[in-house]
Design a protein around this motif. Structure first.
Motif, PDB file in Angstrom:
ATOM      1  N   TYR A  67       1.224   8.350 -14.477  1.00  0.00           N
ATOM      2  CA  TYR A  67       1.155   7.251 -15.448  1.00  0.00           C
ATOM      3  C   TYR A  67       1.957   6.050 -14.939  1.00  0.00           C
ATOM      4  CZ  TYR A  67       1.757   4.801 -19.937  1.00  0.00           C
ATOM      5  OH  TYR A  67       1.784   3.858 -20.938  1.00  0.00           O
ATOM      6  N   SER A  68       3.166   6.297 -14.496  1.00  0.00           N
ATOM      7  CA  SER A  68       4.024   5.214 -14.005  1.00  0.00           C
ATOM      8  C   SER A  68       3.416   4.531 -12.789  1.00  0.00           C
ATOM      9  CB  SER A  68       5.412   5.758 -13.657  1.00  0.00           C
ATOM     10  OG  SER A  68       6.039   6.298 -14.797  1.00  0.00           O
ATOM     11  N   GLN A  69       2.831   5.320 -11.898  1.00  0.00           N
ATOM     12  CA  GLN A  69       2.199   4.756 -10.701  1.00  0.00           C
ATOM     13  C   GLN A  69       1.036   3.835 -11.077  1.00  0.00           C
ATOM     14  OE1 GLN A  69       1.114   8.097  -8.257  1.00  0.00           O
ATOM     15  NE2 GLN A  69       3.233   8.636  -7.773  1.00  0.00           N
ATOM     16  N   ILE A  70       0.219   4.286 -12.041  1.00  0.00           N
ATOM     17  CA  ILE A  70      -0.930   3.477 -12.459  1.00  0.00           C
ATOM     18  C   ILE A  70      -0.460   2.180 -13.110  1.00  0.00           C
ATOM     19  CG2 ILE A  70      -2.916   3.380 -14.013  1.00  0.00           C
ATOM     20  CD1 ILE A  70      -3.308   6.353 -13.579  1.00  0.00           C
ATOM     21  N   ILE A  71       0.567   2.276 -13.953  1.00  0.00           N
ATOM     22  CA  ILE A  71       1.106   1.074 -14.604  1.00  0.00           C
ATOM     23  C   ILE A  71       1.612   0.088 -13.563  1.00  0.00           C
ATOM     24  CG2 ILE A  71       2.933   0.183 -16.080  1.00  0.00           C
ATOM     25  CD1 ILE A  71       0.790   1.526 -17.696  1.00  0.00           C
ATOM     26  N   GLN A  72       2.339   0.587 -12.578  1.00  0.00           N
ATOM     27  CA  GLN A  72       2.864  -0.280 -11.524  1.00  0.00           C
ATOM     28  C   GLN A  72       1.737  -0.930 -10.729  1.00  0.00           C
ATOM     29  OE1 GLN A  72       5.561   2.073  -9.182  1.00  0.00           O
ATOM     30  NE2 GLN A  72       6.947   2.466 -10.899  1.00  0.00           N
ATOM     31  N   THR A  73       0.698  -0.152 -10.442  1.00  0.00           N
ATOM     32  CA  THR A  73      -0.452  -0.699  -9.717  1.00  0.00           C
ATOM     33  C   THR A  73      -1.129  -1.795 -10.530  1.00  0.00           C
ATOM     34  OG1 THR A  73      -0.827   1.449  -8.655  1.00  0.00           O
ATOM     35  CG2 THR A  73      -2.638  -0.126  -8.602  1.00  0.00           C
ATOM     36  N   ALA A  74      -1.280  -1.547 -11.827  1.00  0.00           N
ATOM     37  CA  ALA A  74      -1.914  -2.538 -12.708  1.00  0.00           C
ATOM     38  C   ALA A  74      -1.109  -3.830 -12.728  1.00  0.00           C
ATOM     39  CB  ALA A  74      -2.055  -1.968 -14.114  1.00  0.00           C
ATOM     40  N   GLU A  75       0.206  -3.706 -12.799  1.00  0.00           N
ATOM     41  CA  GLU A  75       1.061  -4.889 -12.878  1.00  0.00           C
ATOM     42  C   GLU A  75       1.004  -5.725 -11.599  1.00  0.00           C
ATOM     43  OE1 GLU A  75       4.791  -3.134 -13.782  1.00  0.00           O
ATOM     44  OE2 GLU A  75       4.433  -3.031 -15.958  1.00  0.00           O
ATOM     45  N   LYS A  76       0.737  -5.069 -10.481  1.00  0.00           N
ATOM     46  CA  LYS A  76       0.696  -5.781  -9.191  1.00  0.00           C
ATOM     47  C   LYS A  76      -0.678  -6.374  -8.891  1.00  0.00           C
ATOM     48  CE  LYS A  76       4.279  -2.845  -7.148  1.00  0.00           C
ATOM     49  NZ  LYS A  76       4.575  -1.811  -6.121  1.00  0.00           N
ATOM     50  N   THR A  77      -1.688  -5.962  -9.675  1.00  0.00           N
ATOM     51  CA  THR A  77      -3.053  -6.406  -9.422  1.00  0.00           C
ATOM     52  C   THR A  77      -3.303  -7.780 -10.039  1.00  0.00           C
ATOM     53  OG1 THR A  77      -3.832  -4.122  -9.440  1.00  0.00           O
ATOM     54  CG2 THR A  77      -5.495  -5.825  -9.703  1.00  0.00           C
ATOM     55  N   ASN A  78      -3.901  -8.673  -9.260  1.00  0.00           N
ATOM     56  CA  ASN A  78      -4.205 -10.012  -9.747  1.00  0.00           C
ATOM     57  C   ASN A  78      -5.570 -10.098 -10.422  1.00  0.00           C
ATOM     58  OD1 ASN A  78      -1.772 -11.162  -8.799  1.00  0.00           O
ATOM     59  ND2 ASN A  78      -2.626 -11.341  -6.738  1.00  0.00           N
ATOM     60  N   ASP A  79      -6.446  -9.149 -10.101  1.00  0.00           N
ATOM     61  CA  ASP A  79      -7.786  -9.118 -10.680  1.00  0.00           C
ATOM     62  C   ASP A  79      -7.702  -8.516 -12.088  1.00  0.00           C
ATOM     63  OD1 ASP A  79     -10.395  -8.317 -11.458  1.00  0.00           O
ATOM     64  OD2 ASP A  79     -11.049  -8.326  -9.370  1.00  0.00           O
ATOM     65  N   ASP A  80      -8.010  -9.310 -13.101  1.00  0.00           N
ATOM     66  CA  ASP A  80      -7.875  -8.838 -14.487  1.00  0.00           C
ATOM     67  C   ASP A  80      -8.804  -7.670 -14.801  1.00  0.00           C
ATOM     68  OD1 ASP A  80      -5.848 -10.563 -15.311  1.00  0.00           O
ATOM     69  OD2 ASP A  80      -7.257 -12.176 -15.759  1.00  0.00           O
ATOM     70  N   THR A  81      -9.996  -7.674 -14.208  1.00  0.00           N
ATOM     71  CA  THR A  81     -10.926  -6.565 -14.449  1.00  0.00           C
ATOM     72  C   THR A  81     -10.348  -5.256 -13.936  1.00  0.00           C
ATOM     73  OG1 THR A  81     -12.822  -8.062 -14.276  1.00  0.00           O
ATOM     74  CG2 THR A  81     -13.257  -5.702 -14.037  1.00  0.00           C
ATOM     75  N   LYS A  82      -9.815  -5.276 -12.715  1.00  0.00           N
ATOM     76  CA  LYS A  82      -9.189  -4.071 -12.163  1.00  0.00           C
ATOM     77  C   LYS A  82      -7.939  -3.701 -12.954  1.00  0.00           C
ATOM     78  CE  LYS A  82     -10.790  -4.670  -7.387  1.00  0.00           C
ATOM     79  NZ  LYS A  82     -10.378  -4.880  -5.982  1.00  0.00           N
ATOM     80  N   LYS A  83      -7.205  -4.720 -13.359  1.00  0.00           N
ATOM     81  CA  LYS A  83      -5.983  -4.480 -14.132  1.00  0.00           C
ATOM     82  C   LYS A  83      -6.313  -3.704 -15.412  1.00  0.00           C
ATOM     83  CE  LYS A  83      -3.188  -8.004 -14.298  1.00  0.00           C
ATOM     84  NZ  LYS A  83      -1.915  -7.646 -13.602  1.00  0.00           N
ATOM     85  N   ILE A  84      -7.364  -4.155 -16.109  1.00  0.00           N
ATOM     86  CA  ILE A  84      -7.781  -3.492 -17.348  1.00  0.00           C
ATOM     87  C   ILE A  84      -8.222  -2.063 -17.075  1.00  0.00           C
ATOM     88  CG2 ILE A  84      -9.543  -3.498 -19.160  1.00  0.00           C
ATOM     89  CD1 ILE A  84      -9.407  -6.626 -18.951  1.00  0.00           C
ATOM     90  N   ASP A  85      -8.957  -1.848 -15.977  1.00  0.00           N
ATOM     91  CA  ASP A  85      -9.405  -0.488 -15.627  1.00  0.00           C
ATOM     92  C   ASP A  85      -8.219   0.435 -15.383  1.00  0.00           C
ATOM     93  OD1 ASP A  85     -12.074  -1.091 -15.860  1.00  0.00           O
ATOM     94  OD2 ASP A  85     -12.355  -1.555 -13.724  1.00  0.00           O
ATOM     95  N   TYR A  86      -7.203  -0.072 -14.730  1.00  0.00           N
ATOM     96  CA  TYR A  86      -6.001   0.742 -14.493  1.00  0.00           C
ATOM     97  C   TYR A  86      -5.318   1.107 -15.818  1.00  0.00           C
ATOM     98  CZ  TYR A  86      -6.097  -0.002  -9.417  1.00  0.00           C
ATOM     99  OH  TYR A  86      -6.439   0.007  -8.091  1.00  0.00           O
ATOM    100  N   TYR A  87      -5.227   0.132 -16.701  1.00  0.00           N
ATOM    101  CA  TYR A  87      -4.595   0.420 -17.987  1.00  0.00           C
ATOM    102  C   TYR A  87      -5.405   1.433 -18.784  1.00  0.00           C
ATOM    103  CZ  TYR A  87      -1.172  -3.324 -17.357  1.00  0.00           C
ATOM    104  OH  TYR A  87      -0.136  -4.106 -16.899  1.00  0.00           O
ATOM    105  N   LEU A  88      -6.719   1.368 -18.688  1.00  0.00           N
ATOM    106  CA  LEU A  88      -7.563   2.348 -19.374  1.00  0.00           C
ATOM    107  C   LEU A  88      -7.306   3.755 -18.828  1.00  0.00           C
ATOM    108  CD1 LEU A  88     -10.937   0.370 -19.551  1.00  0.00           C
ATOM    109  CD2 LEU A  88      -9.446   0.935 -21.461  1.00  0.00           C
ATOM    110  N   GLN A  89      -7.131   3.862 -17.507  1.00  0.00           N
ATOM    111  CA  GLN A  89      -6.804   5.161 -16.899  1.00  0.00           C
ATOM    112  C   GLN A  89      -5.452   5.663 -17.401  1.00  0.00           C
ATOM    113  OE1 GLN A  89      -7.197   5.205 -12.544  1.00  0.00           O
ATOM    114  NE2 GLN A  89      -8.730   3.584 -12.696  1.00  0.00           N
TER     115      GLN A  89
END
Length: 354
Positions: free
Chosen positions: A103-125
């Protein structure tokens, strides 16, 4: 019991199963105790003998062997159950630890991503791993708002994740904080019903009420957002219900608390100078709408003209001071500034009217 007389040859008292192995071992022990040479080793009363005879099977060797076997089997089963329980707890703990790390890894990845679509997908995971934790939901809301719009499609994604877990989520002490953020997202960014020539402010307020109500119900007065959530909720309820009250002629007395809430919200926003420009402009627009639409009603509810003019001047000044950075906020500010004259005339007419 044996047909043997110990007073006859061979003049010896054998255990009863010496003569008949089919006899009970429990009875044998009772008879042996009854025929001990030392009287102190015998039963000391008829009551003791009677009790022993009623429970002779319990001291039988076969019976005791079975009981020991049962006890042993129970011990084995209990030990096995305990073993598997400990294994399950250990496995669950390891799984929880693994899930937390993931969970923490996914959150960190989402926070570092500039693409909002990918960011949202990470948060959904992340939500799939921990469906009643705030962090991923808050991150997803932030990603939704990045383009200053919370679309119907984004709302569907969000609700599909939170709705199935809402009952459990409300037991989470942090839920009230999330509910407040959801309410603000609807209040300021929801685009359902918005058109180029028509604002959907009432729709946005109506959609936010349930979330602000949750923030109040499941929060506490010690929460920093509690008062603001209460004000948002009450302003939303007023705008949702006021048309019906007017139609039923039951609106007397509703305008003073509405005006007080408008003033309270303006003061709260003033205390947060770094507040988002959309939040400020939406509030100033709401205040101007209230002054234009309800100045006469405010007067009837006993609100002084000087009170309205004071708020009007404050909002007018604050609007001019808002530094806009996007086309959307630039257009919002322009609309509000153009309405200054109309708002002032509405106040003047309301208090000059006989």
């Amino acid at each position: 019991m044996t047909g043997q007389n110990p007073c006859e040859p061979p003049y010896k008292l054998y255990p009863i199963r010496h003569w008949n192995p089919q006899l009970s071992g429990g009875l044998e022990k009772i008879i042996q105790k009854c025929t001990q040479l030392n009287p102190d080793d015998r039963f000391q009363s008829c009551a003791e003998v009677l009790y022993a005879l009623h429970h002779y099977e319990e001291v039988d060797d076969t019976y005791r062997a079975k009981q020991k076997a049962k006890l042993r089997n129970f011990g084995i089963v209990a030990a096995s159950a305990l073993f598997f329980l400990l294994m399950g707890i250990t496995g669950q703990a390891m799984e929880t630890h693994t899930n937390n790390d993931h969970y923490s890894q996914i959150i960190q990845t989402a926070e570092k991503t500039n693409d909002d679509t990918k960011k949202i997908d990470y948060y959904l995971q992340a939500i799939d791993i921990k469906p009643t934790a705030n962090e991923a939901y808050v991150g997803m809301l932030s990603a939704f708002k990045s383009d200053a719009s919370f679309t119907v499609g984004e709302e569907a994604k969000f609700k599909n994740k939170i709705t199935p877990h809402l009952m459990d989520f409300r037991q989470n002490p942090d839920y009230a904080n999330l509910a407040f953020e959801i309410g603000k997202t609807y209040w300021y960014y929801y685009d359902y019903g918005r058109t180029k020539n028509s604002d959907n402010q009432i729709t946005r307020m109506k959609s936010s009420i349930q979330w602000f109500a949750d923030a109040v119900q499941y929060g506490s007065k010690s929460n920093s957002f509690y008062e603001m959530a209460t004000v948002y909720r009450d302003i939303g309820i007023f705008n949702r219900d006021i048309t019906l009250h007017i139609d039923e002629a039951s609106d007397n007395g509703l305008y003073r608390p509405y005006w007080e809430n408008i003033k309270r919200l303006n003061k709260m926003i003033e205390k947060t100078p770094n507040e988002n420009e959309i939040v400020k402009l939406e509030l100033y627009k709401l205040t101007m709408d209230a002054l234009e639409t309800y100045s006469r009603k405010f007067k009837l509810d006993g609100i002084k003209e000087s009170d309205l003019r004071s708020v009007y001047q404050s909002v007018k000044k604050s609007t001019k001071n808002v530094a806009v950075t996007t086309d959307k906020t630039r257009a919002m500010k322009s609309v509000i500034v153009k309405r200054f004259g109309e708002t002032e005339r509405a106040i003047e007419l309301a208090y000059r009217q006989e």
